[in-house]
Each structure stands twice: as structure tokens, then as C-alpha cells.
Design a protein around this motif. Structure first.
Motif, PDB file in Angstrom:
ATOM      1  N   ILE A   1       0.845  -1.203   0.000  1.00  0.00           N
ATOM      2  CA  ILE A   1       0.000   0.000   0.000  1.00  0.00           C
ATOM      3  C   ILE A   1       0.877   1.247   0.000  1.00  0.00           C
ATOM      4  O   ILE A   1       0.546   2.258  -0.615  1.00  0.00           O
ATOM      5  N   ARG A   2       2.045   1.158   0.635  1.00  0.00           N
ATOM      6  CA  ARG A   2       2.913   2.334   0.652  1.00  0.00           C
ATOM      7  C   ARG A   2       3.483   2.628  -0.731  1.00  0.00           C
ATOM      8  O   ARG A   2       3.724   3.789  -1.074  1.00  0.00           O
ATOM      9  N   MET A   3       3.714   1.595  -1.530  1.00  0.00           N
ATOM     10  CA  MET A   3       4.196   1.821  -2.888  1.00  0.00           C
ATOM     11  C   MET A   3       3.094   2.413  -3.775  1.00  0.00           C
ATOM     12  O   MET A   3       3.351   3.204  -4.675  1.00  0.00           O
ATOM     13  N   ILE A   4       1.848   1.996  -3.522  1.00  0.00           N
ATOM     14  CA  ILE A   4       0.730   2.518  -4.317  1.00  0.00           C
ATOM     15  C   ILE A   4       0.456   3.970  -3.928  1.00  0.00           C
ATOM     16  O   ILE A   4       0.261   4.835  -4.768  1.00  0.00           O
ATOM     17  N   ARG A   5       0.460   4.222  -2.628  1.00  0.00           N
ATOM     18  CA  ARG A   5       0.251   5.566  -2.096  1.00  0.00           C
ATOM     19  C   ARG A   5       1.331   6.501  -2.630  1.00  0.00           C
ATOM     20  O   ARG A   5       2.512   6.272  -2.400  1.00  0.00           O
ATOM     21  N   GLY A   6       0.971   7.525  -3.326  1.00  0.00           N
ATOM     22  CA  GLY A   6       1.988   8.434  -3.841  1.00  0.00           C
ATOM     23  C   GLY A   6       2.565   7.969  -5.164  1.00  0.00           C
ATOM     24  O   GLY A   6       2.671   8.729  -6.092  1.00  0.00           O
ATOM     25  N   GLY A   7       2.912   6.684  -5.264  1.00  0.00           N
ATOM     26  CA  GLY A   7       3.514   6.182  -6.495  1.00  0.00           C
ATOM     27  C   GLY A   7       2.497   5.971  -7.600  1.00  0.00           C
ATOM     28  O   GLY A   7       2.747   6.302  -8.755  1.00  0.00           O
ATOM     29  N   GLU A   8       1.334   5.400  -7.259  1.00  0.00           N
ATOM     30  CA  GLU A   8       0.327   5.146  -8.285  1.00  0.00           C
ATOM     31  C   GLU A   8      -0.911   6.009  -8.073  1.00  0.00           C
ATOM     32  O   GLU A   8      -1.570   6.413  -9.019  1.00  0.00           O
ATOM     33  N   ILE A   9      -1.262   6.230  -6.816  1.00  0.00           N
ATOM     34  CA  ILE A   9      -2.401   7.092  -6.490  1.00  0.00           C
ATOM     35  C   ILE A   9      -1.858   8.225  -5.624  1.00  0.00           C
ATOM     36  O   ILE A   9      -1.295   7.979  -4.564  1.00  0.00           O
ATOM     37  N   ALA A  10      -1.999   9.455  -6.086  1.00  0.00           N
ATOM     38  CA  ALA A  10      -1.534  10.588  -5.296  1.00  0.00           C
ATOM     39  C   ALA A  10      -2.733  11.393  -4.839  1.00  0.00           C
ATOM     40  O   ALA A  10      -3.819  11.297  -5.418  1.00  0.00           O
ATOM     41  N   MET A  11      -2.546  12.175  -3.797  1.00  0.00           N
ATOM     42  CA  MET A  11      -3.677  12.933  -3.265  1.00  0.00           C
ATOM     43  C   MET A  11      -3.257  14.357  -2.942  1.00  0.00           C
ATOM     44  O   MET A  11      -2.158  14.582  -2.441  1.00  0.00           O
ATOM     45  N   ILE A  12      -4.133  15.294  -3.255  1.00  0.00           N
ATOM     46  CA  ILE A  12      -3.906  16.669  -2.817  1.00  0.00           C
ATOM     47  C   ILE A  12      -5.089  17.101  -1.952  1.00  0.00           C
ATOM     48  O   ILE A  12      -6.205  16.639  -2.143  1.00  0.00           O
ATOM     49  N   PHE A  13      -4.797  18.001  -1.011  1.00  0.00           N
ATOM     50  CA  PHE A  13      -5.780  18.324   0.014  1.00  0.00           C
ATOM     51  C   PHE A  13      -6.241  19.776  -0.106  1.00  0.00           C
ATOM     52  O   PHE A  13      -5.666  20.574  -0.841  1.00  0.00           O
ATOM     53  N   GLN A  14      -7.273  20.085   0.688  1.00  0.00           N
ATOM     54  CA  GLN A  14      -7.865  21.424   0.635  1.00  0.00           C
ATOM     55  C   GLN A  14      -6.906  22.496   1.126  1.00  0.00           C
ATOM     56  O   GLN A  14      -6.719  23.509   0.487  1.00  0.00           O
ATOM     57  N   GLU A  15      -6.283  22.250   2.269  1.00  0.00           N
ATOM     58  CA  GLU A  15      -5.486  23.304   2.894  1.00  0.00           C
ATOM     59  C   GLU A  15      -4.021  22.939   2.768  1.00  0.00           C
ATOM     60  O   GLU A  15      -3.512  22.159   3.555  1.00  0.00           O
ATOM     61  N   PRO A  16      -3.325  23.469   1.756  1.00  0.00           N
ATOM     62  CA  PRO A  16      -1.953  23.031   1.537  1.00  0.00           C
ATOM     63  C   PRO A  16      -1.036  23.350   2.718  1.00  0.00           C
ATOM     64  O   PRO A  16      -0.076  22.628   2.955  1.00  0.00           O
ATOM     65  N   MET A  17      -1.363  24.384   3.475  1.00  0.00           N
ATOM     66  CA  MET A  17      -0.486  24.764   4.579  1.00  0.00           C
ATOM     67  C   MET A  17      -0.399  23.652   5.612  1.00  0.00           C
ATOM     68  O   MET A  17       0.651  23.412   6.188  1.00  0.00           O
TER      69      MET A  17
END
Lengths: 352, 353
Positions: free
Chosen positions: B95-111
Motif C-alpha cells: 500500500i505504501r508503494m501505491i500511495r503516492g507512487g500510483e495514487i496521489a492525493m492533494i488536500f484542501q489546505e496546503p499549509m
């Protein structure tokens, strides 16, 4: 700058709020942040006057200065109580001392954006709504309860809610509590500072409709501050667009949204995503970011982002001029440009 | 680009629950959706509908005490093998390889999603080094390239700056750069433009569209803004209290919604021209129910104008496909004939509750 013959309830003249100009023992004087930098307009009794712009444009600071939650640096805020004696001179709120301001506090109330932080979590609704009533000597004891009960019902809550605390209510209900508190003193003029920005869309519509109903039944005048052009267009009679502390365009709702005259207004309107998949478009994206209010660009403060700029725009600051009766704009090229409003692209690109 | 448009992600009957002293909150309560290669799918709903928890469930980053208790999350990997993310150990290698590597996520509050004590460049380098066998120098070059790709002005300089030195729009660009640094095939965006001004929002949305064209990645876009949905997505999933209540192509949903909730949402947003026509906003009465006491029957019945007072209050409707590609969870979907955005609203405005 009066646009209609009726006498305005509020007239703002050359209002400025500058921050940080003071020099301390340890610090050389820095350039002041010109949050509000010379604003003029007049608001007629019974109208909803909108103030729109991006964050940092000074709209909230301006609203707070008018409600005297902040002390303006310079300028005048002339308030004339509606229904007052004919020859009565307007009062300049900007120069009043705190005690001199007190009689006018009842007339000028404020509704805030965040219904969570603007209500004291340790006070019941009876205390929150009743406190200003007691302090201003409008009622005492039993009568306060009756007034609070009545106010709660007017804003769509139940009288038996008065023993509860803010945490027991949803965001929309809390905003109703804030409105009830503002109404307790029978104000004439309410500064609504982003009253629906923190709410979900379904609840936002309830609050907007409630504000309209209260305006009709109590002859209220609103200064309505928002960043959402859809909300502004729905609720306001006249609108002022602000950019870096100054009003760049001021017009009736209909005039502004059918034919904006300032390039910034055009760009703001074009940036709003249209809720219609059939009218999908690659908007002409406004480049760059809001200018620094401590060190605004020379000439027209909008020129670095403006697609219509000329050499004159870089050097000469435009004045706010009345180009069409009732339609004011701060742009050198207002007469020669033909700008698009939302009706243009929605109509042009909508399905056949 | 690959011709195959089959789903790369299929979520089926997913349930994520939070067991709290006050009771169990069913944040995601049997949600299903699929995302095809290169497609943009929008998830719409108001606060508390479970849309953010759904995204976090897919990546298995639901904060404690939340747990994925049931359902399947089938993810097609680069080599076409399918893994069920719901059954993987939440902190395992896969799951750690998929996280970021295959599926990335961006959030509402970048700060709050960026580290305040590391430079933008170092944070992107860390993401790259985690999954590639690159030297720090190569990773740095790639970080600067990625910043340039998201149209960051002066990428060399920005890479050496800290998040607090950037504006909100620039921070969101930096977040997107970090998400893209490992060439994901699915980008999940949780309200990425909600905290931004409209003009900055337009910049970020244009950027996301361009990156999608260039990279051919799929986007799962969570938002409450129906304007953003209309402009950005191909298919829409509408959620209410943890359940999908409607799903379908964006044009169909705006032209002829099937669920009363979707209909009410569409008619409660102020839109240009409403005032000139003298129309009033049709508010949805009441508010979103308390998560500990979800109404019986259809969860929306208490706020619904079309509540039949019998079946709607006793029987939970199933999510049914009533036309090709159009799913709805309403007993009365066929008979209602609801109007969409472009049509005028014929019924009288609703009173306040």
C-alpha cells in the motif's frame, strides 16, 4: 457621489485604514499597508449594497471601519438616521469617541462570517441574544426572555432553544443565532461580513432568503460583503468591486452584471465556474496575484495583471469616474473597451 | 496513451466506520464507484456526507478510530494485476508503494499538508527518493522540473523556499507538483480549490486540466461546488450521509437529475440571471442530520419535497441503474421527472423550516 435623489443613510468619503505606519523605538518606519485607501460611496436606505473582491482587497476592513469595530485612519462616515427630523445633519461616525458612538451602535449591527467563533460557547442563546438588549436598556428581566423568544422565532428557530448553547446547533442555525443577536437592538443598518461563506449550499440559500425577508419586514439596509459573485448577484441592489483597498467599479446590479466596465470585474466574473456542463469553457485565466497593499504598483494598481494595459496605465493612477449615470469606474480605457459579462458567455455557449 | 478505457479503480459497497463513545458513525455506508483510465470523476456532497473519508479510505489513511469494515477497493496496477486495497495491511509495503507512487492525493489546505520546517524542494525530493533509485542530485533536478511543470514562477528559487513564504495558490501548485513527481495514474483531489479565490481557483483548475491532458491520468475530484463539477468532470457521484444517492454523466445529471437531493442542490445555488427573472432561491429545508441518528428509511426523506410518508420513511432505497450509466437511490426516481439547471423551476419556492 449620490446616484439617486433620495438622501443616503450612509455616506463614506475618502475612507482610509492604514496599518503599521507607526514607528517604534526599535524599528524604522515601514511602508504602511493601505488596507483601505480612499473609498467613497453612498448607501440608500433600504438597499443591499454589495462589496466584492478577492481576499486581501480590504472589503472586510472597510466593513469593520463602517461598523466602528476598527478605527479608520482618515476619512468620513456620515450616517443619517432614517426618519429623522428634516434638517438633521448627518453624524460623522469616524470621529466619534466610544461613548459618543454608543447611541449609534444600536442602529449599526454586524453579522460575521464564522458562526462558530463569533458566538461565545459558554453562553446560552438567552444570554447571547439577550446581553445587548440588557446592556442597551431596552428591556429587563422577564421582558428580555419574551424578546429573545420572539427573535428566535423570527429567524426560524424555536423559543425553547434559548436555554441551549451554541454547540448544540448546526452551522446554518448558528448563523441564525448571529442574525437574531444583531436584530435584538432593532438596527437600521447591518454590515453582513461574508454571512454565508462558511455554509453548505443548501443552508446558504435558507440564510439568503431569511436576510431578504427580514429586510422587507424591518426596512433594513445591508452592506453585504462577499467574495462569491453568484451570491452578490442574487442579493444586492448595487455593487462595489474592490481591488487593493480601492473601489474600481460601482454600479447597479443589472448594469454591472450585464456590462462590466472595469477589466478586473470582467476577469472576476470570467473566473467563476458556470454550473452548466454545456457551457464549459477554457476561461481566460487572470495571471498573477493580488498586489501588495504595502507597495502597490505604480499607475493603475491592476495594470500588471490587466490584458488591456497601455503605457498610460503604468504611470497615471486612474480616478473613479461616472462613465454612465450611476456607473462609476476607475479605468482610463473604460469608454473604448467592450467587456464581457456573464450573460454573454452563458448565452453564447449554452445549448441551442 | 493506452486505448483501454476499463476502470482502473472500482469501489464496491465500501463501509468506513468510526466507533466513538457516543456511538458508531457510518461515514461511508455502502459506497460504490468506478474510475476509468484518464477520466475525471467528481464526488459532490455537503459537509459530513463522507466524501473526504471515502478518498482517505481508498488510500487507507483514515484517521483512527476510523476503520474500513467492509467492501472492496479494486485497484488495477501498472502490470494489469488487480489488488484489493481494502484487504491490504494499512501500513504494509504494497500500500505504501501505491500511495503516492500510483495514487496521489492533494488536500484542501496546503499549509497543513506541507511540512513547515522543510523547503518545498526537499519535500518533493523526499517523495521522489521514496520510490525511485535516484541520487539526491537527480531527485533535486526532477523536483525543479516538476515545479516548472506546474507553471511555478522561478522554480529554482521556490524550491529553496518554505511553505510560509508562498501564497495560497503557490502552495497548492507545490502540492500538485509533489503529487505529480511520481507520475501517478490516479490523482485524488479533496476540495483543492475551496480555500482559494476565484481567480486563483481558475488558475489551478486550468493547470489540472492541462496536466491531465499531458499525463493522461485519471482524477477523482471531491468538491461541494457544482460550478467546478460542471466545468471539470465527466461523471458525477452525489453523496448524502455516507451513501451514493446518484451517479451518472455530468451533462445528464445537470440536465435531468434523478434524485430529489441532486435536484434540490442544483436549484439552491445562486446563478447568474436568477434575480432578473425575479426568482427566489429554492432552499433545502432543515439541515444535514446528526451522524449519530440517521433517519430511518431514506436518509433524505425529512428534507425531501417528494416524501411519500410511507415507503420513503420505512424502507432504505437501493442504488439502482434505471438508465444506462445512470444510478439512483430513490424509490420514486421514475415517476418524479425532475427538472435540471437549464430548465426554469416551475414549483413555488419552499418556505423556511
Amino acid at each position: 457621489m449620490n446616484t439617486t435623489p433620495a438622501e443616503p443613510i450612509l455616506r463614506v468619503e475618502g475612507l482610509c485604514k492604514h496599518y503599521g505606519a507607526r514607528r517604534s523605538m526599535f524599528q524604522a518606519a515601514a511602508a504602511p499597508i493601505r488596507a483601505v485607501d480612499g473609498v467613497d460611496f453612498a448607501i440608500q436606505p433600504g438597499e443591499t449594497f454589495g462589496l466584492v473582491g478577492e481576499s486581501g482587497c480590504g472589503k472586510t476592513t472597510l466593513g469593520r471601519c463602517i461598523a466602528r469595530a476598527l478605527d479608520p485612519t482618515s476619512g468620513r462616515i456620515l450616517y443619517k438616521r432614517p426618519g429623522g427630523a428634516d434638517g438633521e445633519e448627518p453624524v460623522d461616525l469616524a470621529t466619534l469617541s466610544p461613548s459618543g458612538m454608543r447611541p449609534y451602535r444600536r442602529d449599526l449591527q454586524m453579522i460575521f462570517q464564522d458562526p462558530i467563533t463569533s458566538l461565545n460557547p459558554r453562553m446560552s442563546l438567552l444570554d447571547i441574544i439577550g446581553e445587548p438588549i440588557v446592556i442597551n436598556g431596552i428591556a429587563k428581566g422577564r421582558a428580555v426572555r419574551d424578546m429573545v423568544a420572539d427573535l428566535l422565532e423570527q429567524v426560524g428557530l424555536r423559543a425553547d432553544h434559548m436555554t441551549r448553547y451554541p454547540h448544540a446547533f448546526s452551522g446554518g442555525q448558528r448563523q441564525r443565532i448571529g442574525i437574531a443577536r444583531a436584530l435584538g437592538l432593532s438596527p437600521r443598518f447591518i454590515v453582513c461580513d461574508e454571512p454565508v461563506s462558511a455554509l453548505d449550499v443548501s443552508v446558504q440559500a435558507q440564510i439568503l432568503n431569511l436576510l431578504q425577508d427580514l429586510q422587507a419586514s424591518r426596512q433594513l439596509t445591508y452592506l453585504f460583503i462577499a467574495h462569491d459573485l453568484g451570491v452578490i448577484e442574487y442579493i444586492c441592489d448595487r455593487v462595489a468591486v474592490m481591488y487593493v483597498g480601492q473601489v474600481v467599479e460601482l454600479a447597479s446590479n443589472e448594469a454591472l452584471f450585464s456590462r462590466p466596465l472595469h477589466p478586473y470585474t470582467e476577469a472576476l466574473m470570467a473566473a467563476v465556474p458556470v454550473p452548466d456542463p454545456a457551457a464549459r469553457r477554457e476561461a481566460a485565466v487572470l495571471e498573477g496575484e493580488l498586489a501588495n497593499a504595502a507597495n502597490p504598483p505604480s499607475g493603475c494598481t491592476f495594470h500588471p495583471r490587466c490584458r488591456y494595459r497601455t503605457e498610460a496605465c503604468k504611470t497615471t493612477r486612474p480616478a473613479l469616474r461616472e462613465v454612465v449615470p450611476g456607473h462609476f469606474v476607475r479605468c482610463h480605457r473604460a469608454e473604448e473597451l467592450t467587456l464581457a459579462g456573464p450573460s454573454d458567455y452563458v448565452a453564447r455557449e449554452a445549448r441551442p | 496513451m493506452i486505448a483501454d478505457k476499463g476502470p482502473i479503480l472500482e469501489v464496491e459497497d465500501l463501509r468506513t466506520q468510526f466507533s466513538l463513545p457516543q456511538g458508531t458513525v457510518r461515514s461511508v455506508d455502502g459506497a460504490s464507484l468506478s474510475v476509468a483510465q484518464g477520466e475525471t470523476v467528481g464526488i459532490v456532497g455537503e459537509s459530513g456526507c463522507g466524501k473526504s473519508v471515502l478518498l482517505r479510505s481508498i488510500l487507507r489513511i483514515v484517521p483512527r478510530p476510523g476503520k474500513v469494515v467492509d467492501g472492496a477497493i479494486r485497484w488495477r496496477r501498472k502490470d494489469d494485476t488487480v489488488v484489493d486495497l481494502a484487504t491490504l495491511p494499512g501500513d504494509g509495503r504494497e500500500i505504501r508503494m501505491i500511495r503516492g507512487g500510483e495514487i496521489a492525493m492533494i488536500f484542501q489546505e496546503p499549509m497543513s499538508s506541507l511540512s513547515p520546517v522543510h523547503t518545498i524542494g526537499d519535500q518533493i525530493v523526499e517523495a521522489i527518493m521514496l520510490r525511485g533509485n535516484t541520487t539526491p542530485e537527480q531527485a533535486w533536478v526532477r523536483a525543479v522540473e516538476t515545479l516548472a511543470r506546474v507553471a511555478m514562477p522561478r522554480p529554482e528559487m521556490i524550491a529553496r523556499q518554505y511553505p510560509h513564504e508562498l501564497s495560497g495558490g503557490m502552495r497548492q501548485r507545490a502540492m500538485i507538483a509533489m503529487a505529480l513527481s511520481c507520475d501517478p495514474r490516479l490523482l485524488m483531489a479533496d476540495e483543492p480549490t475551496t480555500a482559494l479565490d476565484v481567480t486563483t481557483q481558475a488558475q489551478i483548475l486550468a493547470l489540472m486540466r492541462r496536466l491531465q491532458r499531458e499525463a493522461g491520468m485519471a482524477i477523482l475530484f471531491v468538491t461541494h461546488d457544482l460550478g467546478v463539477v460542471a466545468q471539470m468532470t465527466e461523471r458525477v457521484v452525489v453523496m448524502y450521509l455516507g451513501k451514493v444517492v446518484e451517479a451518472g454523466p455530468v451533462g445528464d445529471i445537470f440536465a435531468a437529475p434523478l434524485h430529489p437531493y441532486t435536484h434540490a442542490l442544483l436549484h439552491s445555488i445562486p446563478r447568474f440571471g436568477l434575480r432578473q427573472k425575479g426568482e427566489r432561491l429554492a432552499a433545502i429545508p432543515g439541515s444535514i442530520p446528526d451522524p449519530y441518528s440517521v433517519p430511518r428509511g431514506c436518509a433524505f426523506h425529512a428534507r425531501c419535497r417528494f416524501d411519500d410518508k410511507r415507503r420513503c420513511r420505512s424502507e432504505v432505497p437501493a442504488l439502482r441503474e434505471i438508465a444506462p450509466g445512470r444510478m439512483v437511490r430513490c424509490h420514486r426516481a421514475e415517476e418524479l421527472g425532475l427538472s435540471g439547471m437549464s430548465m426554469p423551476e416551475p414549483s413555488p419556492a419552499l418556505a423556511h423550516p
